[in-house]
Design an enzyme around this catalytic site. Structure first.
Site, PDB file in Angstrom:
ATOM      1  CD  GLU A  37      13.802  48.862 -29.092  1.00  0.00           C
ATOM      2  OE1 GLU A  37      13.841  49.565 -30.118  1.00  0.00           O
ATOM      3  OE2 GLU A  37      13.788  47.631 -29.104  1.00  0.00           O
ATOM      4  CG  HIS A  73      20.686  48.786 -22.569  1.00  0.00           C
ATOM      5  ND1 HIS A  73      21.813  47.999 -22.582  1.00  0.00           N
ATOM      6  CD2 HIS A  73      20.092  48.633 -23.780  1.00  0.00           C
ATOM      7  CE1 HIS A  73      21.894  47.402 -23.766  1.00  0.00           C
ATOM      8  NE2 HIS A  73      20.868  47.760 -24.508  1.00  0.00           N
TER       9      HIS A  73
HETATM   10  N1  CMC Z   1      11.158  51.206 -15.921  1.00  0.00           N
HETATM   11  C1  CMC Z   1      11.070  51.030 -14.577  1.00  0.00           C
HETATM   12  N2  CMC Z   1      11.928  50.298 -13.865  1.00  0.00           N
HETATM   13  C2  CMC Z   1      12.921  49.702 -14.529  1.00  0.00           C
HETATM   14  C3  CMC Z   1      13.071  49.829 -15.927  1.00  0.00           C
HETATM   15  C4  CMC Z   1      12.147  50.627 -16.608  1.00  0.00           C
HETATM   16  N3  CMC Z   1      12.220  50.795 -17.942  1.00  0.00           N
HETATM   17  N4  CMC Z   1      14.143  49.113 -16.319  1.00  0.00           N
HETATM   18  C5  CMC Z   1      14.650  48.546 -15.213  1.00  0.00           C
HETATM   19  N5  CMC Z   1      13.901  48.889 -14.144  1.00  0.00           N
HETATM   20  C6  CMC Z   1      14.118  48.492 -12.757  1.00  0.00           C
HETATM   21  C7  CMC Z   1      13.707  47.038 -12.588  1.00  0.00           C
HETATM   22  O1  CMC Z   1      12.344  46.938 -12.219  1.00  0.00           O
HETATM   23  C8  CMC Z   1      14.637  46.571 -11.502  1.00  0.00           C
HETATM   24  O2  CMC Z   1      14.105  46.964 -10.271  1.00  0.00           O
HETATM   25  P1  CMC Z   1      14.116  45.914  -9.015  1.00  0.00           P
HETATM   26  O3  CMC Z   1      15.568  45.673  -8.736  1.00  0.00           O
HETATM   27  O4  CMC Z   1      13.407  46.668  -7.947  1.00  0.00           O
HETATM   28  O5  CMC Z   1      13.401  44.691  -9.503  1.00  0.00           O
HETATM   29  C9  CMC Z   1      15.914  47.393 -11.724  1.00  0.00           C
HETATM   30  O6  CMC Z   1      15.516  48.540 -12.493  1.00  0.00           O
HETATM   31  C10 CMC Z   1      16.942  46.648 -12.519  1.00  0.00           C
HETATM   32  O7  CMC Z   1      16.314  46.096 -13.664  1.00  0.00           O
HETATM   33  P2  CMC Z   1      16.714  44.717 -14.312  1.00  0.00           P
HETATM   34  O8  CMC Z   1      15.470  44.030 -14.774  1.00  0.00           O
HETATM   35  O9  CMC Z   1      17.638  43.950 -13.421  1.00  0.00           O
HETATM   36  O10 CMC Z   1      17.563  45.212 -15.551  1.00  0.00           O
HETATM   37  P3  CMC Z   1      17.918  44.350 -16.788  1.00  0.00           P
HETATM   38  O11 CMC Z   1      19.314  44.663 -17.120  1.00  0.00           O
HETATM   39  O12 CMC Z   1      17.578  42.922 -16.635  1.00  0.00           O
HETATM   40  O13 CMC Z   1      16.889  44.925 -17.869  1.00  0.00           O
HETATM   41  C11 CMC Z   1      15.800  45.985 -19.600  1.00  0.00           C
HETATM   42  C12 CMC Z   1      17.157  45.734 -18.923  1.00  0.00           C
HETATM   43  C13 CMC Z   1      16.030  46.695 -20.933  1.00  0.00           C
HETATM   44  C14 CMC Z   1      15.120  44.650 -19.869  1.00  0.00           C
HETATM   45  C15 CMC Z   1      14.930  46.842 -18.674  1.00  0.00           C
HETATM   46  O14 CMC Z   1      15.575  48.071 -18.406  1.00  0.00           O
HETATM   47  C16 CMC Z   1      13.529  47.064 -19.219  1.00  0.00           C
HETATM   48  O15 CMC Z   1      12.661  46.231 -19.025  1.00  0.00           O
HETATM   49  N6  CMC Z   1      13.279  48.222 -19.924  1.00  0.00           N
HETATM   50  C17 CMC Z   1      11.985  48.469 -20.508  1.00  0.00           C
HETATM   51  C18 CMC Z   1      11.825  47.715 -21.813  1.00  0.00           C
HETATM   52  C19 CMC Z   1      12.695  48.283 -22.911  1.00  0.00           C
HETATM   53  O16 CMC Z   1      12.849  49.491 -23.046  1.00  0.00           O
HETATM   54  N7  CMC Z   1      13.261  47.372 -23.711  1.00  0.00           N
HETATM   55  C20 CMC Z   1      14.169  47.737 -24.792  1.00  0.00           C
HETATM   56  C21 CMC Z   1      15.584  47.401 -24.419  1.00  0.00           C
HETATM   57  S1  CMC Z   1      16.791  48.245 -25.447  1.00  0.00           S
HETATM   58  C22 CMC Z   1      16.798  47.289 -26.883  1.00  0.00           C
HETATM   59  C23 CMC Z   1      17.911  46.353 -26.942  1.00  0.00           C
HETATM   60  O17 CMC Z   1      19.086  46.790 -27.001  1.00  0.00           O
HETATM   61  O18 CMC Z   1      17.604  45.160 -26.950  1.00  0.00           O
END
Ligand code: CMC
Length: 355
Positions: free
Chosen positions: A297, A244
């Site tokens: 989710e 998240h």
């Molecule tokens: N599985 C594997 N790796 C992950 C995941 C995951 N679910 N989430 C984050 N990471 C890794 C990501 O690849 C990144 O690694 P690197 O620095 O090597 O590229 C690191 O953790 C940081 O991730 P980020 O993309 O900078 O984090 P963010 O704050 O932009 O993303 C997120 C948050 C929810 C988009 C992400 O955690 C994700 O894609 N999760 C899976 C999709 C999901 O469950 N979505 C529902 C979100 S909750 C509903 C809501 O409140 O909207």
């Protein structure tokens, strides 16, 4: 010039509506903790709580939202057959966008009522069944289940009510920000909500729960969980339902939804618990520097499946709760009278000819 791709460190609004404490794992909505709200409030009451800061809400909010369901149904039922070939979420967004735009309380109530009403009708239509008229006398969660022809046991109604409250508002997430940007141009509530629906749809926001079930299907049995997860992470793919932007601990909504499964029949619970355990262990090794925990989710997928919602409707059910938050934020933004208009840093070519 400071550039913050993703706006992570930017505070772009003041709000009275909700607060997400990502370190404590606490969600406050309208002055109450989520666990207090799901214990004894209805979705309509919490929607009224949010709207009351910026609109003259009717004293009987349950009946007002019931009447709004009937209005939405009357306005859109002839349109729905023309949308039959579209994916359900897109059909819902399209039908909602035809409601009369405005900033008055009736527009607000119609929008709160619309996604749940349209989603239920579209579920009936896609399975070739006769549409069921809304019953304005029922609570919103019960009528959504009735109109969709799903189980209306006390446990199912309570489960959907908990879900709708759990997702009703959540700080300045991507779709809420979108709603506020559109509201800041004075476009009207329907335009704000239609735009927010577009932002919600993506898998990094509200589109994740369907893929969570795809993941559980692919894992198949608890024994396969760790190998499947390790393989996904090694391939550079993300595990849906984990991680998240704000939470560094478990999302409190995940617990509310897991509790809402009590009393409901779900064949997935054992597998879901095993996959969650293995995913958290694998993510801790895969990204030790970034706490990746269960998000809303994950148990959304298990709960909505147990309630009988088809997988391709999950994001529309999310919208059925979140619209109340979007409307309240749009009204809050409009009340500031301030256009949201950030700047960009130009990195393209410069004209070659001298001025
Ligand atoms: N599985 C594997 N790796 C992950 C995941 C995951 N679910 N989430 C984050 N990471 C890794 C990501 O690849 C990144 O690694 P690197 O620095 O090597 O590229 C690191 O953790 C940081 O991730 P980020 O993309 O900078 O984090 P963010 O704050 O932009 O993303 C997120 C948050 C929810 C988009 C992400 O955690 C994700 O894609 N999760 C899976 C999709 C999901 O469950 N979505 C529902 C979100 S909750 C509903 C809501 O409140 O909207």
């Amino acid at each position: 010039m400071l550039i913050d791709n993703g706006l992570e460190k930017v505070v772009a609004a003041e709000t009275r509506l909700s607060h997400v404490d990502g370190l404590a794992g606490e969600l406050i909505i309208g002055g109450y903790r989520l666990d207090e709200l799901v214990a004894d409030r209805t979705f309509e009451e919490v929607a009224g709580l949010l709207l009351a800061s910026y609109a003259d809400t009717p004293a009987d909010i349950r009946s007002a939202i019931g009447k709004a369901r009937a209005r939405v149904f009357t306005r859109t039922s002839n349109l729905l057959p023309q949308l039959a070939d579209m994916p359900l979420f897109d059909a819902m967004r399209t039908a909602l966008s035809t409601l009369p735009d405005g900033n008055d309380i009736n527009a607000a109530l119609d929008l709160v009522a619309a996604p749940g009403t349209l989603l239920a009708q579209l579920i009936r239509q896609s399975s070739g069944k006769k549409l069921i008229d809304p019953d304005p006398a029922l609570g919103h969660a019960e009528d959504m289940l009735c109109m969709a022809g799903l189980n209306t046991s006390a446990e199912a109604i309570a489960g959907l009510n908990t879900y709708l409250i759990s997702v009703i508002d959540h700080g300045l997430n991507a779709s809420t920000f979108t709603a506020r940007v559109v509201a800041s141009t004075d476009a009207g509530l329907v335009s704000s909500v239609t735009a927010a629906l577009g932002a919600l749809k993506g898998p990094l926001h509200g589109g994740a729960p369907g893929p969570v079930l795809d993941m559980l299907d692919a894992v198949g049995t608890p024994d396969n969980a760790r190998a499947w997860i390790d393989n996904e992470l090694a391939a550079g793919r993300r595990l849906m339902g984990f991680g998240h932007r704000i939470y560094r601990v478990r999302d409190p909504r995940a617990d509310a939804l897991k509790s809402a499964l009590n009393g409901l029949r779900s064949d997935r619970l054992e597998l879901a618990a095993a996959v969650e355990r293995e995913a958290l262990a694998a993510l801790a090794i895969h990204k030790p520097e970034r706490k990746l925990e269960t998000n809303v989710e994950y148990y959304t997928a298990v709960l909505l499946e147990a309630l009988g919602f088809p997988r391709d409707t999950f994001t529309a059910v999310f919208a059925s709760g979140r619209t109340a938050g979007w409307v309240a934020h749009a009204l809050e933004q409009a009340a500031t009278g301030r256009l949201i208009r950030p700047q960009s840093h130009y990195t393209g070519p410069l004209p070659q000819r001298a001025a």
